[in-house]
Scaffold this motif. Structure first.
Motif, short mmCIF file in Angstrom:
data_model
loop_
_atom_site.label_atom_id
_atom_site.label_comp_id
_atom_site.label_asym_id
_atom_site.label_seq_id
_atom_site.Cartn_x
_atom_site.Cartn_y
_atom_site.Cartn_z
N PHE A 8 -0.63 11.72 -4.82
CA PHE A 8 -1.56 10.65 -5.19
C PHE A 8 -2.32 11.01 -6.46
CE2 PHE A 8 -1.53 9.73 -0.48
CZ PHE A 8 -0.75 8.59 -0.61
N MET A 12 -7.66 8.74 -6.53
CA MET A 12 -7.41 7.96 -5.32
C MET A 12 -7.40 8.84 -4.07
SD MET A 12 -7.21 4.73 -5.81
CE MET A 12 -6.14 3.86 -4.62
N GLY A 17 -10.94 4.00 1.96
CA GLY A 17 -11.07 2.58 2.28
C GLY A 17 -12.47 2.22 2.70
N ARG A 21 -14.51 -2.62 6.27
CA ARG A 21 -13.22 -3.15 6.73
C ARG A 21 -12.79 -2.44 8.01
NH1 ARG A 21 -9.70 -7.03 3.84
NH2 ARG A 21 -11.43 -8.23 3.05
N THR A 104 -14.57 -9.77 -7.58
CA THR A 104 -13.91 -8.48 -7.35
C THR A 104 -13.06 -8.08 -8.54
OG1 THR A 104 -13.78 -8.97 -4.99
CG2 THR A 104 -12.30 -7.26 -5.81
N ASP A 108 -13.21 -5.01 -11.50
CA ASP A 108 -12.03 -4.15 -11.66
C ASP A 108 -11.54 -4.15 -13.12
OD1 ASP A 108 -9.93 -2.53 -10.20
OD2 ASP A 108 -8.62 -4.03 -11.09
N GLY A 130 -18.23 -2.57 -1.66
CA GLY A 130 -16.95 -2.84 -2.32
C GLY A 130 -16.99 -2.42 -3.78
N GLN A 133 -16.65 1.32 -4.02
CA GLN A 133 -15.25 1.75 -3.85
C GLN A 133 -14.45 1.47 -5.12
OE1 GLN A 133 -13.14 0.85 -0.13
NE2 GLN A 133 -11.36 0.33 -1.38
N SER A 134 -14.63 0.30 -5.73
CA SER A 134 -13.91 -0.01 -6.97
C SER A 134 -14.22 1.02 -8.05
CB SER A 134 -14.29 -1.39 -7.49
OG SER A 134 -13.85 -2.39 -6.61
N THR A 137 -12.52 4.26 -7.49
CA THR A 137 -11.08 4.17 -7.77
C THR A 137 -10.78 4.58 -9.21
OG1 THR A 137 -10.89 2.38 -6.18
CG2 THR A 137 -9.13 2.55 -7.78
N THR B 71 -6.50 -7.82 3.34
CA THR B 71 -5.83 -7.24 2.17
C THR B 71 -4.34 -7.06 2.45
OG1 THR B 71 -7.88 -6.08 1.68
CG2 THR B 71 -5.93 -5.33 0.51
N ARG B 258 -1.27 2.87 2.62
CA ARG B 258 -2.74 2.85 2.74
C ARG B 258 -3.40 2.90 1.35
NH1 ARG B 258 -6.87 0.95 5.03
NH2 ARG B 258 -8.70 2.27 5.13
N LYS B 259 -2.89 3.75 0.48
CA LYS B 259 -3.50 3.85 -0.87
C LYS B 259 -3.27 2.55 -1.66
CE LYS B 259 -5.05 8.14 -0.78
NZ LYS B 259 -6.41 8.39 -0.35
N ILE B 262 -5.77 0.09 -0.41
CA ILE B 262 -7.10 0.41 -0.96
C ILE B 262 -7.19 -0.02 -2.43
CG2 ILE B 262 -8.61 2.33 -1.64
CD1 ILE B 262 -7.69 3.72 0.98
N GLY B 263 -6.12 0.25 -3.16
CA GLY B 263 -6.10 -0.19 -4.56
C GLY B 263 -6.21 -1.71 -4.66
N GLN B 265 -7.65 -3.67 -2.47
CA GLN B 265 -9.02 -4.09 -2.11
C GLN B 265 -9.88 -4.25 -3.35
OE1 GLN B 265 -10.74 -1.33 0.73
NE2 GLN B 265 -9.47 -2.05 2.41
N SER B 266 -9.76 -3.32 -4.30
CA SER B 266 -10.60 -3.48 -5.49
C SER B 266 -9.94 -4.31 -6.59
CB SER B 266 -11.08 -2.14 -6.04
OG SER B 266 -10.05 -1.22 -6.16
#
Lengths: 395, 395
Positions: A8, A12, A17, A21, A104, A108, A130, A133-134, A137, B71, B258-259, B262-263, B265-266
């Motif tokens: 990854f 990330m 997450g 959620r 959102t 981003d 949210g 989290q963005s 990322t 999502t 999952r990643k 999550i990506g 989501q944003s």
């Protein structure tokens, strides 16, 4: 060969997450009263209005509505959003408007355009989970800026701009998520000045603006922006439909607009044309303002029901009393921990979000966010009664 | 303070946008015959079919279609895509399917999940320009892998995997964009083996698969994937509508899924529910296969018209003869330069994309990509005649 987590991207790897959620997954139980989400009321959604509009726009526009569209957005929608924003006091040219998948995507795209790993982003403390989290990322360094009952504190914001040379500051000025707080006029003006003085892009995320139940609308931060440092993020998620994913950015610097368009080319190429055309038609038919007037009445009754329910909370609970939006924020007596209490509340059939999740550095375990828009008044009374019992048992 | 380009993220600073999208801006001139795009034919789009479906799904599902969605996608759509993919020979569980905004977003989410600046991504040489731009957005190092008339060369792919330790290889196996070439069965199997052997995620982007006008369908690379290293990117853009932005990824490694979630989501939180529900209903009504049968007939006639037109091109022009897809690829005699010729062609009322844009390291100025799907047969004859004249004048 086995797939290893080491494959990854570094930024990330630690992101697991949204805690919200995950809470949602616990809410399937029948009879659960959820104050955890941020959904508009189902009663505020109008499938019977949207369905014929959908058919009409597809029939009227024909094949081009099914073809590829411009990344810059469906041209008529840019026009109707321009009209909407003008009424909101966001003065801009149509060419400064970029339709996005909710606000959102606006955040981003700004992050994609601006942030290298390690760059600093300022946020209110607490702020929307949210958004945190963005920002994570993109492997940005998040610096929280002290906020009080009038919103982000300008002196703290200036100090953070001086100290950390951030590229971006993320601010929700109206009925903030999670606190419900509204930034006052003097501070709005000051935020715009500081952005220009220190050369920091301010993302003004303003999705709750029109959900005002008391008091007078305030000018946007963007309205004080002389040079273009404020990027305004608008959304129809709370006004028409979150499921349609239609929002817009207002970007005044042409080079920044260009980078966001390029970022959007690889994110999704363009927003779906059908949803853009539905929102455009809805706005042009003049349906939005009467609809807002109607839903505001319902939300006001729901907010008041929730505020009443706090009278049975443990003594010493501190409460904001918002003038609009979807959330009430509460601080229980300091020794209480809402993380532990959440499980008991869910057992009792009521859910909320522990406030600690909204702080970039955690802590504040005695706080909680309660949403009132997604439950009818009688369920709010019932839920607040159940929650009061759980809290009083735990105190 | 003035906004300086130095505020942009380092990886975004040099990216100036798709050359193709800039060519599009030259095409507004009335009477222009464009072989430049990659649009499906307007005749292959069915607003009269989609309009009542849109109304029906909104009325039937009601308020939840306008609410926030998961999502992970609209559950019924995951089911109907699963059925569609099973018919295509992509064997997977429903839980491995993530609906995306076209396959564009699929690649973007993979890059977001996997790529740190400097990581290597392998691509065919040449490859889809939009993919090159997306990969550059993440500041990856792009390594082109030699390809011939049977697709990417396995020995070259293995050598590149050994040498560069890439995280990702991006491959369009069927009627490739831009060359129209189809990877043969032996090589498909070998690509899947190499992915597992060297631990490289292969993004198999397969949007043209069902646009086959001759020959037999081949098994997907994913069908040879034992361990999960192949991520299959599917899209309904070329089959139902690009403007709806509905595609899907098939991701077999749960941690990678999952990643990507999550990506997402944003990126956009979720795909719009209305467009997901329209595609779901379209698939469940059994409309897709007869529709494909119909459009394939039209595209085949268009492709053949274009192939005929090449007879008047300068002597020494080399041509692929694809069995499907939307593009024909041509190499003019080596001394010719399609970049310079493009302006003359546009003056003459016909457009194409110079092939050099599809090579990550440029060069190959004598090549060109011609799209036939977006022009009726008679315009293809006319456009090829005009283009032949321009080319013969320039040779």
């Amino acid at each position: 060969m086995q797939f290893q987590d080491s494959l990854f991207a570094k930024h990330m790897a630690p992101i697991t997450g949204s805690a919200i959620r995950d809470i949602f997954k616990l809410l399937g139980k029948p009879g659960m009263i959820s104050f955890a989400g941020g959904n508009p009321s189902n009663q505020a959604l109008e499938p019977e209005v949207i369905a014929p509009i959908a058919k009409e726009v597809i029939e009227t526009i024909g094949a081009p509505i099914l073809q590829y569209g411009a990344t810059e957005g469906f041209i008529p929608l840019r026009g109707s959003i321009h009209q909407f924003l003008t009424e909101e006091g966001v003065i801009c040219q149509e060419s400064e408007i970029l339709p996005t998948e909710g606000s959102t995507q606006g955040l981003d795209l700004l992050l994609k355009a601006l942030i290298d790993p390690g760059d600093v982003v300022l946020v209110e403390d607490p702020t929307f989970l949210g958004a945190l989290q963005s920002i994570r990322t993109y492997h940005a360094k998040i610096v929280p800026v002290a906020s009080d009952e009038l919103g982000v504190i300008p002196e703290a914001l200036e100090e953070a701009m001086k100290t950390y040379h951030p590229k971006l500051a993320y601010i929700i000025p109206t009925f903030q998520n999670p606190t419900g707080v509204t930034l006052n006029v003097e501070r709005r003006k000051r935020v715009a000045e500081l952005a220009a003085q220190y050369g920091v892009i301010v993302a003004e995320d303003d999705p709750y603006r029109d959900l005002r139940y008391e008091g007078e609308a305030l000018p946007t931060i963007k309205s004080f922006d002389q040079e273009g440092w404020v990027v305004y993020l608008s959304s129809f998620s709370k006004l028409i439909s979150p499921g349609m994913r239609v929002g817009a950015m207002v970007i005044s610097f042409p080079t920044l607009m260009r980078k966001c368009v390029i970022g959007k080319q690889s994110s999704d190429l363009h927003c779906p044309l059908i949803t853009q055309a539905i929102v455009d038609s809805y706005l042009r038919k003049g349906l939005l303002r009467p609809h807002i007037d109607r839903i505001v009445k319902g939300y006001k009754a729901q907010m008041n029901a929730m505020l009443e329910g706090f009278s049975a909370f443990p003594e010493g609970t501190k409460l904001n009393k918002p003038e609009g939006g979807l959330f009430v924020w509460a601080a229980l007596p300091e020794h209480m921990n809402t993380l532990g209490i959440l499980n008991k509340a869910i057992e009792a059939g009521v859910a909320f979000v522990p406030g600690t999740h909204f702080y970039s550095e955690g802590g504040h375990e005695n706080t909680m966010r309660l949403n009132f828009s997604n439950s009818p008044v009688e369920m709010i009374y019932e839920g607040m009664e159940k929650l009061s019992k759980v809290l009083n048992d735990a105190k």
